[in-house]
Design an enzyme around this catalytic site. Structure first.
Site, PDB file in Angstrom:
ATOM      1  N   CYS A  54     -88.271   6.967   3.064  1.00 30.00           N
ATOM      2  CA  CYS A  54     -89.135   6.843   1.886  1.00 30.00           C
ATOM      3  C   CYS A  54     -90.545   6.394   2.269  1.00 30.00           C
ATOM      4  O   CYS A  54     -91.441   6.371   1.426  1.00 30.00           O
ATOM      5  CB  CYS A  54     -88.527   5.842   0.901  1.00 30.00           C
ATOM      6  N   CYS A 123     -82.249   2.130  -0.388  1.00 32.40           N
ATOM      7  CA  CYS A 123     -82.961   0.878  -0.083  1.00 32.40           C
ATOM      8  C   CYS A 123     -81.973  -0.146   0.489  1.00 32.40           C
ATOM      9  O   CYS A 123     -82.321  -0.920   1.392  1.00 32.40           O
ATOM     10  CB  CYS A 123     -83.637   0.291  -1.318  1.00 32.40           C
TER      11      CYS A 123
END
Ligand code: FES
Length: 147
Positions: A54, A123
């Site tokens: 990301c 994440c």
């Protein structure tokens, strides 16, 4: 007519929080808005730092005393979820042995945060990978401290 900047900021913050509540668990919001263990350790025993796909970078540092993680700190330039993940994960490893810390999976982290929306699951994977890198670094850097 003047604009009350403080009032506006407060309204915006409330709005952001309300929006977040529709998407994230209370636990994620708590750990993102009141982060634990943010910062750096001088002379850490192990450091992990990874930039995820990301584009966000997460760093975790650990200090190990008598085979247990006595202190850890994290930093991130990433999303609020990465703050929640770093906060929770550094709490989860507190006082754990290296072996116990290595057994923590991203699923464990997800459970501790009461889940994440699918698009933010990566994440938690990133945070756990960073921890594993910090432990690998510790094992390489501090053979003197291994039991
Ligand atoms: Fe990159 Fe969350 S979107 S760590």
């Amino acid at each position: 007519m003047g604009i009350d900047i403080d009032e506006l900021a407060k309204r915006l913050e409330t709005q952001v929080l309300e929006d977040a509540r529709g998407v994230f668990s209370e636990m994620v919001i708590e750990y993102a808005y009141n982060p634990r263990n943010v910062g750096e350790i001088s002379n850490a025993d192990g450091v992990g730092k990874i930039t995820g796909t990301c584009g966000d970078t997460v760093q975790i540092q650990i200090r190990v005393e008598d085979g247990r993680i006595s202190e850890s700190r994290f930093m991130t330039d990433g999303c609020g979820t990465s703050i929640a993940c770093g906060s929770m994960l550094t709490e989860m490893i507190e006082d754990k042995t290296i072996e116990e810390a290595l057994m923590i999976s991203s699923d464990d982290l997800l459970r501790s945060l009461d889940g994440l929306p699918d698009e933010y699951v990566h994440c938690s994977v990133l945070a756990v990978n960073v921890l594993r890198e910090a432990i690998a670094d510790y094992r390489e850097l501090r053979p003197d401290k291994q039991t």
